[in-house]
Motif scaffolding. Structure first.
Motif, short mmCIF file in Angstrom:
data_model
loop_
_atom_site.label_atom_id
_atom_site.label_comp_id
_atom_site.label_asym_id
_atom_site.label_seq_id
_atom_site.Cartn_x
_atom_site.Cartn_y
_atom_site.Cartn_z
N SER A 27 -4.12 -8.66 5.10
CA SER A 27 -3.95 -7.85 6.32
C SER A 27 -4.37 -6.44 5.96
CB SER A 27 -2.49 -7.89 6.79
OG SER A 27 -1.62 -7.48 5.76
N ASP A 28 -4.32 -5.55 6.92
CA ASP A 28 -4.71 -4.15 6.65
C ASP A 28 -3.81 -3.25 7.50
OD1 ASP A 28 -6.05 -2.00 5.65
OD2 ASP A 28 -8.04 -2.61 6.31
N LEU A 29 -2.50 -3.33 7.22
CA LEU A 29 -1.52 -2.60 8.02
C LEU A 29 -0.96 -1.41 7.22
CD1 LEU A 29 0.45 -5.67 9.47
CD2 LEU A 29 -1.00 -4.10 10.75
N PRO A 30 -0.48 -0.38 7.91
CA PRO A 30 0.05 0.79 7.18
C PRO A 30 1.50 0.57 6.74
CG PRO A 30 0.06 1.22 9.54
CD PRO A 30 -0.49 -0.16 9.36
N PHE A 31 1.73 -0.45 5.90
CA PHE A 31 3.11 -0.80 5.54
C PHE A 31 3.88 0.34 4.88
CE2 PHE A 31 1.99 -5.37 5.89
CZ PHE A 31 3.05 -5.73 6.71
N LEU A 32 3.19 1.05 3.99
CA LEU A 32 3.91 2.11 3.27
C LEU A 32 4.36 3.21 4.21
CD1 LEU A 32 4.00 1.10 0.45
CD2 LEU A 32 2.84 3.15 -0.30
N GLU A 33 3.47 3.56 5.14
CA GLU A 33 3.83 4.59 6.14
C GLU A 33 4.99 4.08 7.00
OE1 GLU A 33 0.77 3.69 5.37
OE2 GLU A 33 -0.58 5.43 5.32
N MET A 34 4.94 2.80 7.36
CA MET A 34 6.00 2.22 8.19
C MET A 34 7.34 2.25 7.45
SD MET A 34 3.59 -0.88 9.51
CE MET A 34 4.72 -2.12 10.04
N MET A 35 7.30 1.90 6.17
CA MET A 35 8.55 1.89 5.38
C MET A 35 9.07 3.31 5.20
SD MET A 35 7.90 -1.06 2.54
CE MET A 35 9.59 -1.18 1.97
N PHE A 58 2.22 0.79 -5.88
CA PHE A 58 1.67 0.11 -4.69
C PHE A 58 0.14 0.22 -4.72
CE2 PHE A 58 5.94 1.33 -3.26
CZ PHE A 58 6.37 0.17 -2.65
N TYR A 59 -0.53 -0.90 -4.41
CA TYR A 59 -1.99 -0.85 -4.31
C TYR A 59 -2.48 -1.81 -3.23
CZ TYR A 59 -2.66 -5.30 -6.87
OH TYR A 59 -2.67 -6.62 -7.24
N ASP A 60 -3.69 -1.59 -2.75
CA ASP A 60 -4.26 -2.42 -1.68
C ASP A 60 -5.76 -2.25 -1.60
OD1 ASP A 60 -2.49 -4.02 -0.14
OD2 ASP A 60 -1.51 -2.23 0.65
N TYR A 61 -6.38 -3.13 -0.83
CA TYR A 61 -7.77 -2.95 -0.40
C TYR A 61 -7.72 -2.62 1.09
CZ TYR A 61 -9.18 -5.44 -4.65
OH TYR A 61 -9.37 -5.82 -5.95
N THR A 62 -8.75 -1.93 1.58
CA THR A 62 -8.77 -1.60 3.01
C THR A 62 -10.19 -1.55 3.56
OG1 THR A 62 -7.95 -0.02 4.67
CG2 THR A 62 -8.91 0.93 2.70
N LYS A 63 -10.29 -1.69 4.87
CA LYS A 63 -11.57 -1.47 5.55
C LYS A 63 -11.53 -0.14 6.31
CE LYS A 63 -13.95 -5.45 5.01
NZ LYS A 63 -13.07 -6.14 4.12
N PHE A 64 -10.39 0.58 6.24
CA PHE A 64 -10.31 1.90 6.86
C PHE A 64 -10.85 2.94 5.87
CE2 PHE A 64 -7.02 -0.32 9.25
CZ PHE A 64 -7.19 0.18 10.54
N PRO A 65 -11.94 3.63 6.20
CA PRO A 65 -12.52 4.55 5.21
C PRO A 65 -11.57 5.67 4.80
CG PRO A 65 -13.64 4.73 7.35
CD PRO A 65 -12.73 3.55 7.43
N ASN A 66 -10.72 6.13 5.72
CA ASN A 66 -9.84 7.26 5.37
C ASN A 66 -8.53 6.84 4.71
OD1 ASN A 66 -11.72 8.94 6.44
ND2 ASN A 66 -10.82 8.86 8.50
N LYS A 67 -8.32 5.54 4.62
CA LYS A 67 -7.10 5.07 3.96
C LYS A 67 -7.33 4.92 2.44
CE LYS A 67 -3.91 1.10 4.29
NZ LYS A 67 -3.68 -0.21 4.93
#
Ligand code: SF4
Length: 351
Positions: free
Chosen positions: A190-198, A213-222
């Protein structure tokens, strides 16, 4: 005297919401139907359909749900592991740290869009169907969790927090090279802002500092390393094809976004078809991203010297190379060293 209104617990409210939304009632039969709209026909292959109505059904997962009379009780989610142990995944088990990954249903499969910047090619090639994700019961479990994220966000985040804290203390850490840290990837599919939500829910303060915490994203600014609360959130930008975003009504220039991220010193993941990775991509060093999944946590960020995490394309069992290349050509944009692949003329040759 007016009768005081019963205050519902979170679970009762959730059950009520679900029943109202879906007209859902549990009978003695294990089969429960949750109607939802299939937005991507590719999913039809592994979501079972009710033979009479043609509606997708979620069976096995809800069959395990504890029941109170005729009401669904999802309290079992409090006890079950929302995140998968990295040991069960071929790549995360090579990690230097004990790792937990949260897998949900990607893109719009659960009715809400969990990957807003997904391209048509990446939806088609999404690894959510790889490994254990091939099995219908695994998909059903992910779908149910995805419903809970949508309908009962705070509850879901609280469970995540509990499980992350437990992982940070787990003795399983000792088996790994880096015994002190625990890696958490909340966007496995998925590509959700979990850390911001938490963080917004006040749930990050209690999480110990040894969690990474680490992730991949398709949002260029994330992409990049961002401070969220006390954590350095490490995110790698994912290369895919440039595509037209129908919702925003504009082209998404993924290549340009990738190069801009590299210029800033961030990491970018690029999928290559071939037996070996190139040494450089657009002048930036390529390292083997398949070596381990938590590698991005250990890469230094130097402006102007971003690093490419080269990933070798994973071709599903039973699918021929040419068929797969033809179908994935929009996603697997780089072909460096595989002559058969080049000769198809379908792919951009590696730069
Ligand atoms: S953005 Fe990632 S998780 Fe979402 S569909 Fe694309 S590849 Fe899958």
């Amino acid at each position: 005297m007016a009768k005081s209104k019963k205050v519902l617990t979170q679970f009762e409210q959730y059950e009520k919401n679900v029943r109202q939304r879906d007209g859902l009632r549990i009978t003695n039969k294990p089969l429960v139907q949750i109607p939802f709209k299939i937005l991507n026909p590719a999913w039809e292959d592994y979501i079972p359909l009710n033979p009479k109505t043609g509606t997708p059904i979620v069976t096995a997962m809800l069959g395990k749900v504890t029941r109170k009379g005729e009401v669904i009780n999802l309290s079992y989610l409090e006890k079950s592991n929302l995140m998968g142990d990295g040991d069960s995944n071929a790549k995360t088990k090579k990690n230097d740290r004990y790792t937990l990954v949260l897998y949900l249903t990607p893109a719009s499969k659960s009715g809400a869009n969990f990957c807003e910047m997904a391209s048509p090619g990446c939806i088609w090639s999404c690894l959510s169907q790889a490994g254990r994700g091939f099995f219908a019961n695994v998909q059903q479990a992910r779908l149910l969790k995805s419903y809970v994220v949508q309908d009962f966000e705070l509850f879901f985040l609280q469970q995540l927090q509990k499980q992350i804290i437990a992982a940070s203390k787990s003795s399983k850490r000792n088996k790994f090279k880096n015994k002190n840290e625990v890696a958490i990837r909340l966007n496995g599919t998925s590509d959700l802002p979990f850390l911001e939500m938490m963080n917004k829910a006040g749930l990050l303060d209690a999480i110990p500092n040894n969690v990474r915490f680490y992730d991949y994203t398709k949002f260029p600014n994330k992409a990049g390393v961002r401070k969220i609360n006390k954590f350095d959130y490490v995110v790698t930008y994912s290369r895919c094809e440039d595509y037209f975003d129908r919702i925003a009504g504009k082209w998404v220039d993924n290549l340009n976004n990738a190069l801009q991220n590299l210029e800033k010193g961030n990491t970018v993941a690029v999928v290559f078809v071939g037996n070996k990775l190139p040494n450089f991509w657009f002048g930036y060093q390529v390292i083997d991203g398949d070596e381990r999944d938590d590698l991005m946590l250990d890469i230094p960020r130097i402006k102007g010297r971003g690093i490419v995490l080269g990933l070798k394309a994973k071709i599903p069992k039973g699918v021929g190379l040419m068929e797969w290349v033809a179908k994935s050509k929009d996603f697997i944009v780089e072909c460096d060293s595989f002559d058969d692949c080049r000769s198809t003329g379908l792919l951009t040759i590696g730069k």
